[in-house]
Design an enzyme around this catalytic site. Structure first.
Site, mmCIF file in Angstrom:
data_model
loop_
_atom_site.group_PDB
_atom_site.id
_atom_site.type_symbol
_atom_site.label_atom_id
_atom_site.label_comp_id
_atom_site.label_asym_id
_atom_site.label_seq_id
_atom_site.Cartn_x
_atom_site.Cartn_y
_atom_site.Cartn_z
ATOM 1 N N ASP A 278 -14.645 28.807 -16.996
ATOM 2 C CA ASP A 278 -13.495 29.437 -16.351
ATOM 3 C C ASP A 278 -13.052 30.644 -17.181
ATOM 4 O OD1 ASP A 278 -11.289 29.875 -14.700
ATOM 5 O OD2 ASP A 278 -10.055 28.367 -15.687
ATOM 6 N N ASP B 167 -18.518 21.106 -17.643
ATOM 7 C CA ASP B 167 -18.365 21.047 -16.199
ATOM 8 C C ASP B 167 -18.238 22.443 -15.583
ATOM 9 O OD1 ASP B 167 -15.891 21.478 -17.388
ATOM 10 O OD2 ASP B 167 -14.843 19.874 -16.325
ATOM 11 N N GLY C 261 -14.766 16.417 -18.993
ATOM 12 C CA GLY C 261 -15.207 16.982 -17.710
ATOM 13 C C GLY C 261 -16.686 16.847 -17.411
HETATM 14 P P1 IMP Z 1 -12.066 27.580 -19.951
HETATM 15 O O1 IMP Z 1 -11.832 27.381 -21.418
HETATM 16 O O2 IMP Z 1 -10.918 28.281 -19.286
HETATM 17 O O3 IMP Z 1 -13.398 28.217 -19.610
HETATM 18 O O4 IMP Z 1 -11.962 26.191 -19.263
HETATM 19 C C1 IMP Z 1 -12.848 25.202 -19.392
HETATM 20 C C2 IMP Z 1 -12.206 23.891 -19.018
HETATM 21 O O5 IMP Z 1 -11.045 24.052 -18.166
HETATM 22 C C3 IMP Z 1 -13.176 23.081 -18.217
HETATM 23 O O6 IMP Z 1 -14.003 22.310 -19.051
HETATM 24 C C4 IMP Z 1 -12.261 22.250 -17.346
HETATM 25 O O7 IMP Z 1 -11.886 21.071 -18.012
HETATM 26 C C5 IMP Z 1 -11.035 23.112 -17.134
HETATM 27 N N1 IMP Z 1 -11.076 23.824 -15.819
HETATM 28 C C6 IMP Z 1 -11.229 25.141 -15.607
HETATM 29 N N2 IMP Z 1 -11.230 25.426 -14.291
HETATM 30 C C7 IMP Z 1 -11.063 24.247 -13.657
HETATM 31 C C8 IMP Z 1 -10.978 23.868 -12.258
HETATM 32 O O8 IMP Z 1 -11.072 24.662 -11.317
HETATM 33 N N3 IMP Z 1 -10.779 22.549 -12.019
HETATM 34 C C9 IMP Z 1 -10.685 21.603 -13.007
HETATM 35 N N4 IMP Z 1 -10.771 21.912 -14.303
HETATM 36 C C10 IMP Z 1 -10.949 23.224 -14.634
#
Ligand code: IMP
Ligand code: MG
Length: 181
Positions: free
Chosen positions: A102, A99, A43
């Site tokens: 979340d 990127d 990402g």
């Molecule tokens: P986390 O572990 O949930 O914080 O997610 C991190 C990863 O989830 C990021 O590096 C993205 O690859 C993916 N991700 C989370 N939200 C989005 C979104 O809105 N669009 C695309 N990819 C996302």
């Protein structure tokens, strides 16, 4: 690809201007430090290329490949490291580059793993930070933009590996997101 977007959130000019500001801040914070940037694949590749070319410091670059999504739009809460060797960052100041922040699972897990190798310091830089309650608490030190809890694509961000090459960031149309996601 643009037809698949509900609306554009950040156009190319807006992203460029914000990267100038982030790069200036990072350059000044690390001007006297041994900096290693660790980009989280896939990402952050576009962000990595555009941001690092704006930072005139003798930094080192490493990449980490992880997966957590398995194609959907919600995290599984489990992170898979795709490489055998961790970067050599003993004694170095590290910035983790991703990127988007979340659920926090990705960056919290990577941060723990990197901290266990013994760097001088670890900070986090993300282009986007979703305003929401996270599964894991993570403080990002450098944030491009804060966004609402919507699924976005473009500028490195994908849905099922598509849209990464869009030069801007937008909200993906809900009818294109699989019902099982
Ligand atoms: P986390 O572990 O949930 O914080 O997610 C991190 C990863 O989830 C990021 O590096 C993205 O690859 C993916 N991700 C989370 N939200 C989005 C979104 O809105 N669009 C695309 N990819 C996302
Ligand atoms: Mg992804």
């Amino acid at each position: 690809m643009q037809d698949d977007l509900e609306r554009i959130l950040f156009d190319e000019d807006t992203i460029r201007r914000r990267l100038d500001e982030l790069a200036e801040k990072i350059s000044s914070d690390y001007h006297d430090r041994d900096l290693t940037v660790i980009a989280i694949l896939n990402g952050s590749v576009i962000l990595m290329a555009d941001l690092l070319r704006r930072i005139p410091l003798p930094l080192k670059l490493d990449c980490l490949s992880v997966a957590s999504y398995h194609g959907g739009t919600k995290t599984t809460g489990e992170l898979i490291f795709r490489q055998l060797w961790m970067p050599d960052i003993a004694g170095r100041h590290v910035i983790l580059l991703d990127d988007i922040l979340d659920s926090g699972v990705t960056l919290a897990t990577i941060r723990e793993k990197i901290e266990s190798i013994g760097p001088e310091s670890v900070r986090i830089c993300v282009l986007l930070e979703k305003k929401k309650t996270r599964l894991r608490h993570v403080d990002a030190d450098y944030v491009g933009f804060q966004i609402a809890d919507e699924f976005v694509v473009g500028y490195g961000l994908d849905y099922m590996e598509r849209y990464r090459n869009l030069p801007y960031i937008g909200v993906l149309r809900k009818d294109l997101i699989a019902a099982t996601a």
